[in-house]
Design an enzyme around this catalytic site. Structure first.
Site, short mmCIF file in Angstrom:
data_model
loop_
_atom_site.label_atom_id
_atom_site.label_comp_id
_atom_site.label_asym_id
_atom_site.label_seq_id
_atom_site.Cartn_x
_atom_site.Cartn_y
_atom_site.Cartn_z
N CYS A 156 29.78 35.83 30.47
CA CYS A 156 28.79 36.85 29.78
C CYS A 156 28.02 37.40 31.23
CB CYS A 156 27.64 36.01 29.16
SG CYS A 156 26.17 36.91 28.73
N ASN B 283 37.76 39.97 39.31
CA ASN B 283 39.04 40.26 38.83
C ASN B 283 39.10 41.00 37.52
OD1 ASN B 283 42.04 39.92 39.61
ND2 ASN B 283 41.94 39.31 37.72
N GLU B 284 39.54 42.22 37.76
CA GLU B 284 39.79 42.90 36.23
C GLU B 284 38.46 42.93 35.54
OE1 GLU B 284 43.60 42.25 34.96
OE2 GLU B 284 44.53 43.74 36.37
N CYS C 36 22.29 39.34 25.52
CA CYS C 36 23.10 40.65 25.61
C CYS C 36 22.34 41.59 24.53
CB CYS C 36 24.57 40.72 25.47
SG CYS C 36 25.39 40.12 26.93
N GLU D 68 47.51 45.34 43.12
CA GLU D 68 48.56 44.60 42.40
C GLU D 68 49.55 45.29 41.87
OE1 GLU D 68 47.29 41.72 39.48
OE2 GLU D 68 45.39 41.47 40.36
N PHE E 86 56.33 32.39 35.20
CA PHE E 86 57.48 33.24 35.25
C PHE E 86 57.42 34.75 35.49
CE2 PHE E 86 58.89 29.73 32.30
CZ PHE E 86 60.00 29.20 33.45
N HIS E 87 55.82 35.03 35.72
CA HIS E 87 55.60 36.45 36.39
C HIS E 87 56.41 36.82 37.55
CE1 HIS E 87 53.34 40.04 37.31
NE2 HIS E 87 53.03 40.13 36.23
C1 GAL Z 1 46.75 41.34 36.51
C2 GAL Z 1 45.85 40.27 36.95
C3 GAL Z 1 46.58 39.06 37.96
C4 GAL Z 1 47.80 38.77 36.97
C5 GAL Z 1 48.41 40.06 36.84
C6 GAL Z 1 50.00 39.67 36.08
O1 GAL Z 1 46.17 42.07 35.34
O2 GAL Z 1 44.66 40.62 37.71
O3 GAL Z 1 45.56 38.04 37.85
O4 GAL Z 1 47.45 38.09 35.91
O5 GAL Z 1 48.01 40.99 36.06
O6 GAL Z 1 50.48 40.77 35.66
#
Ligand code: GAL
Length: 671
Positions: A114, A148-149, A164, A309, A359-360
């Site tokens: 939140c 992050n994002e 909120c 990224e 596996f990414h």
């Molecule tokens: C992004 C994220 C990363 C990872 C990546 C994988 O959106 O910031 O932490 O999850 O995707 O594609």
């Protein structure tokens, strides 16, 4: 250019590997081999940095930062708010978001805290402060990576908890002052939605209010403000003990958050790019979408940005995840640089052994160390960037064209009930952007608040909502000699989704009087002929009347509005404005913009006709340095003819009049 060089490297998560001490030394060795000069640390490391409330363990991070420094590897240091540790959610459930239907989340996942919760803010502030005190002045730490994002959470960026709701009401009080003003702005006599007390206002939700489009718009604005406020709080905190700049990693056309608001607290824009390469044999749609995203990011601050990224091979979150074909990794990396990135960074350096993303694609696989195709591809990019050194320093793309891409318009046009319910604003933007991309005309994607004065051409597709002052800015732009293009279903409503009454706000500039809008099914699709060729008019057909001095360039050919203008041009002041009454296809947009580019005096940097799949962009410095990137997104060789005499900026080779490009090749020329 941060740290004086193109950054190459990416997310590094050694906190997952602390029980494998040899792995770290191997990582450092291989980073050097791959030409990695920068890593992002600590993004999801809250549980390792603060294993229990108030007990910080930073020695492991200290060791890593120091060791990387010895190897001349720079660090982007994250604040770890992106994922919450279990001790936090267990002790303080208020930090977990409440969904629109009123259910509070259970612990786990990430990006789901939140943004209003005072506890969340206190806890992360204390940790950020300690991190900044310890690491904020280290020589090799160059940038703060906030959270992050932000707003990610699988698409829903908002929290609907009582904290909120209360903050939303306060936000509305500040904006409208009185309930009467709010009721008027939201047109609340409709369906007896009139509020008589602020406490009656509730966020939109699936079995609550989903029909008040003005409420939804303000809720989205509020959520953007709340997330931005959270981000700015983190930035202020780390900057108490550090002079480093800050960034936050943005996402591909992310609807949940208006990045034009979020950007205000940031020094540098960065984003995470995961195009769907190889989804189809024709890579152009993926290339166009990626280029458009780069153009959004660059235009936010009209400055170079960071590719924070990208994947060095495949991704892992779609139904099918193809690997990058040979050549694509280099091309996609250079594409980012071509559009203004000062980095090529990856998610991630080493695949985790377990967890959701094991596996990414990553630079290092579970097996085979550096002996992989991916590692070799990455090393090649590292070499190329290192050879470029600081030659691109202080250079950026300076387009003479812009396309209006505005989050508030996006929210409003897709929420409204009107001629259609299936508007896809991003698709509209991309279809226009594609005509620019194919011609090699770089465009900034800017919002309605942007200063238009430096552009020769501004296109505003499906510009349904006009922000206060926008029509006046467009009027001044055209009066001053600019060319403006807009489409049907534009200038319909103001900032609170109230329809303009009387006349279209740009009636004088456009030279048209809109009357009705048809949304024909395929059986009733219309047509119009432009420059000797007939095109389909479908999905959205505006019926407008041209004013006396307006040139009608094309008319509808069928149905009860046969003979009504489909394409018009109106001279206004020193400039001119085009109105595209009908939705048509890419073929028409290519032909139409081809003419408009000529009238605007816009040419691509090669002054050459580009074969299908090839585009060019240019980065220039204030000192006159120019670099032209020529990119072939086809998986086969192509030849660009008529380029004059050009020098390869990397090899020094001279190309006389023709440039042959291999499959998926990017060549860098001196301007
Ligand atoms: C992004 C994220 C990363 C990872 C990546 C994988 O959106 O910031 O932490 O999850 O995707 O594609």
């Amino acid at each position: 250019m941060l740290g004086g060089r193109m950054l190459h490297g990416g997310d590094y998560n050694p906190d997952q590997w602390l029980e494998y001490p040899k792995v770290f030394e191997e990582d450092v060795r291989l980073m050097k081999e791959a030409g990695v000069n920068c890593v992002s640390l600590g993004i999801f490391a809250w549980a390792s940095l603060e294993p229990e409330e108030g007990r910080y363990e930073f020695d492991w991070l200290d060791h890593i930062i120091t060791r990387l420094g010895e190897e001349d590897i720079q660090v982007i240091l994250a604040t770890p708010s992106g994922a919450m540790p279990h001790w936090l959610t267990q002790k303080y459930p208020e930090v977990m978001q409440v969904q629109a239907d009123g259910r509070r989340n259970l612990p786990g996942k990430r990006h789901n805290f939140c943004y209003t919760s005072p506890v969340m803010r206190q806890k992360i502030q204390a940790l950020d402060r300690a991190l900044a005190q310890r690491f904020g002045r280290r020589d090799n730490v160059i940038l703060w990576h906030i959270s992050n994002e932000l707003g990610g959470n699988f698409g829903d960026s908002t929290c609907h908890c009582e904290l909120c709701q209360e903050a939303f009401r306060e936000w509305l009080k500040k904006k409208y002052g009185t309930l009467e003003n709010l009721n008027r702005a939201w047109w609340n006599h409709f369906w007896s939605h009139t509020y008589t007390d602020w406490s009656q206002i509730h966020s939109p939700g699936p079995y609550g209010e989903i029909t008040s489009t003005a409420l939804i718009l303000d809720w989205r604005r509020f959520s953007t403000d709340q997330i931005s406020d959270f981000c700015e709080m983190e930035i202020r905190t780390v900057k108490e003990a550090s002079d480093l700049p800050a960034t936050a990693n943005f996402m591909d056309f992310f609807k949940g958050l208006d990045y034009n608001r979020l950007k205000k607290g940031l020094d540098i824009i960065s984003w995470d790019s995961y195009p769907f390469w190889h989804e189809q044999k024709d890579e152009v749609p993926a290339a166009v979408r990626t280029a458009a995203n780069h153009s959004v990011m660059r235009a936010l601050k009209k400055a170079p940005f960071l590719l924070m990224e990208s994947t060095p091979s495949g991704i892992s979150w779609r139904q099918a995840n193809p690997l990058k074909r040979p050549g694509m990794h280099m091309l996609a990396s250079m594409q980012a640089v071509a559009h203004g990135s000062d980095s090529v960074l990856y998610f991630q350096w080493r695949k985790g052994r377990g967890g959701y993303e094991k596996f990414h694609g990553a630079v290092l696989d579970h097996k085979n160390g550096s002996n992989t195709r991916t590692f070799r591809d990455v090393t090649e990019v590292g070499r190329r960037l290192a050879a470029l050194g600081d030659r691109l320093d202080q250079t950026v793309n300076r387009p003479k064209a812009a396309i209006i891409f505005d989050w508030e318009n996006w929210w409003a046009v897709e929420d409204t009930q009107g001629p259609r319910l299936d508007f896809d604003y991003v698709e509209w933007i991309l279809s226009h952007y594609r005509a620019f991309w194919e011609a090699g005309i770089e465009a900034d994607l800017v919002n309605m608040d942007a200063d238009l004065s430096g552009y020769k051409l501004v296109a505003a597709p499906l510009n349904y909502l006009y922000k206060d002052g926008y029509a006046d800015r467009v009027r001044a732009f055209v009066a001053d000699g600019g060319i403006y293009v807009t489409t049907c279903f534009s200038g319909e409503v103001n900032e609170t989704d109230l329809c303009y009454i009387g006349q279209h706000p740009l009636e004088d500039v456009l030279g048209i009087v809109p009357e009705e809008i048809d949304a024909p099914s395929d059986d009733f699709a219309n047509s119009f002929t432009y420059d000797g060729k007939t095109y389909r008019a479908f999905d959205l057909c505006g019926i407008v009347h041209a004013k006396a001095d307006t040139e009608v360039l094309s008319v509808y050919e069928k149905d009860f509005y046969a003979g009504c203008p489909a394409v018009t041009r109106n001279s206004f002041g020193k400039g001119e404005a085009y109105y595209l009454a009908a939705e048509s296809d890419l073929e028409f947009l290519r032909a139409f913009y081809g003419d408009v580019f000529q009238r605007a005096g816009l040419e691509n940097p090669l002054c050459a006709e580009l074969p299908y799949g090839v585009t060019v962009t240019e980065r220039t410095g204030m000192d006159g340095r120019k670099f032209v990137f020529v990119m072939n997104f086809r998986n086969e060789p192509v030849c660009v003819e008529g380029i004059g005499s050009r020098t390869d900026a990397e090899s020094g080779a001279v190309y006389e009049n023709r440039l042959e490009l291999r499959a998926f090749q990017c060549v860098l020329l001196e301007g």
